[in-house]
Design an enzyme around this catalytic site. Structure first.
Site, PDB file in Angstrom:
ATOM      1  CE  LYS A  72      37.291  39.533  41.513  1.00  0.00           C
ATOM      2  NZ  LYS A  72      36.905  38.430  42.409  1.00  0.00           N
ATOM      3  CG  ASP A 108      38.551  37.540  45.590  1.00  0.00           C
ATOM      4  OD1 ASP A 108      37.711  38.067  46.348  1.00  0.00           O
ATOM      5  OD2 ASP A 108      38.648  37.821  44.386  1.00  0.00           O
ATOM      6  N   GLY A 133      39.025  35.304  37.316  1.00  0.00           N
ATOM      7  CA  GLY A 133      39.819  35.777  38.436  1.00  0.00           C
ATOM      8  C   GLY A 133      39.481  35.097  39.744  1.00  0.00           C
ATOM      9  CG  LEU A 219      33.172  31.531  44.675  1.00  0.00           C
ATOM     10  CD1 LEU A 219      34.447  32.143  44.108  1.00  0.00           C
ATOM     11  CD2 LEU A 219      33.406  31.029  46.090  1.00  0.00           C
ATOM     12  CE1 TYR A 221      26.628  40.386  47.524  1.00  0.00           C
ATOM     13  CE2 TYR A 221      28.700  39.498  46.697  1.00  0.00           C
ATOM     14  CZ  TYR A 221      27.840  40.561  46.869  1.00  0.00           C
ATOM     15  OH  TYR A 221      28.173  41.802  46.398  1.00  0.00           O
TER      16      TYR A 221
END
Length: 279
Positions: A72, A108, A133, A219, A221
Site C-alpha cells: 500500500k 480504506d 498502510g 479490520l 474480516y
C-alpha cells in the site's frame, strides 16, 4: 457465477500473500450482476517483484487494481499521480487510469468510517494497533473527524513514531500499549488473520476487562471473530469486524472503476455467506 471468457476490461488485486482475499468474489459478482464485460483476478506479487509487475501492468490491458498488504505504501513512488485522499492517508489501495495516468487512490478511509458512523456513538480516546498502510487510513479518518486523543503503537517503534508525527498523534512503545486508556481500539495488524496468525492477538484480554467498555474494531474480516474481538466481547465491549469496511471500500473501488454502485446489503451477504461456508 461465471467470468466472461473474453473480458473487455481486466482488473485485479496485488498483494502477498493473497490466499485470504475475497476481492475477486466481490468484484466478479458485481460485474456479472450489472452486466459488465470485465473480470477480476488475483495477482500474488512478492515485494521484490512489485516494480516489475507495475511496469508490466502498464503494457497490458489492465484497467485497475486493488492493492493490499504489503504494497500500500511501496507502490506509491511507482505511480504517475495520487489523489488528495490517498496523499492524506499516506497509502494507496486502488489504482486506476485518469487521463492516461496511472493514479493511486485510497478507499480504506471511506470503508473504515462506513460502519463506525453507523454505530452513532462518539469516542473520547482511540488506540490504533499497527503502523502499516491500513493504520495510515485509520489515522487519516480519525483525525479528519476531529478526534484529538489518538495513540498509535507498533512492534517497529520507528514506523509508529513516523506515523504519529505525520498525523500529530501520540505514540507509545509496543510494550506500553496495555497502559493506554482508550474507548475505541482498532487493530490494523494481521494478528488474528486466518492462517498461521489466527491464534494470535495484539492485546491481552486483560486490557478489555480492566477498563470501561468501549468499541473494539478489528479490520480483519476472516475469521469473522478474531481472538481480539472475542476477548473484547467477553468483557462487555461492542465489537466490529472488518466485513463492512471491506465491502464498503470495495464498493467504492467499483464506483471509481465502472462509475456504478454496488448494492451494499447484497454484497455484504455474498461475502458473509462465503466466509461462513469456508470459501
Amino acid at each position: 457465477m461465471t467470468i466472461p471468457r473474453i473480458p473487455r476490461q481486466l482488473y485485479g488485486i496485488i498483494g502477498y500473500p493473497l490466499g485470504h482475499s475475497m476481492s475477486p468474489l466481490l468484484h466478479n459478482w458485481g460485474f456479472e450482476l450489472l452486466g459488465e464485460q470485465a473480470a477480476y483476478m488475483a495477482f500474488p506479487v512478492a515485494p521484490e517483484k512489485l516494480a516489475e509487475f507495475i511496469c508490466c501492468a502498464r503494457m497490458l490491458p489492465v484497467s485497475g487494481l486493488s492493492v493490499t498488504i504489503p504494497h500500500k505504501q511501496a507502490v506509491m513512488p511507482l505511480l504517475d499521480a495520487v489523489t488528495p485522499r490517498a496523499q492524506a492517508a499516506g497509502a494507496v489501495n486502488t489504482l486506476f487510469y485518469d487521463d492516461g495516468k496511472l493514479t493511486g487512490d485510497n478507499t480504506d478511509v471511506y470503508g473504515f468510517l462506513h460502519p463506525l458512523d453507523s454505530c452513532g456513538t462518539a469516542h473520547a480516546a482511540a488506540l490504533v494497533l499497527g503502523a502499516g498502510g491500513a493504520a495510515n487510513a485509520v489515522l487519516a479518518a480519525l483525525t479528519a473527524r476531529g478526534m484529538c486523543n489518538v495513540t498509535v503503537t507498533n512492534r517497529n517503534g520507528d514506523r509508529a513514531r513516523i506515523l504519529a508525527e505525520r498525523f500529530g498523534v501520540r505514540c507509545v512503545a509496543w510494550e506500553e500499549r496495555h497502559a493506554v486508556d482508550a474507548d475505541l481500539v482498532v487493530n490494523t495488524t494481521p494478528l488474528g488473520m486466518a492462517g498461521d496468525r489466527q491464534a494470535q492477538t495484539p492485546l491481552d484480554p486483560a486490557f478489555f476487562s480492566s477498563r470501561p467498555a468501549g468499541l473494539a474494531y478489528d479490520l480483519i474480516y476472516n475469521p469473522a471473530q478474531t481472538f481480539f474481538l472475542a476477548s473484547a466481547q467477553a468483557a462487555g465491549w461492542r465489537v466490529l469486524n472488518g466485513l463492512d469496511m471491506f465491502v464498503a471500500q470495495g464498493a467504492e473501488q467499483f464506483r471509481i472503476w465502472r462509475g456504478r454502485e454496488l448494492p451494499f446489503a447484497q454484497a455484504r451477504a455474498l461475502i458473509a455467506d462465503a466466509l461462513a461456508s469456508g470459501c
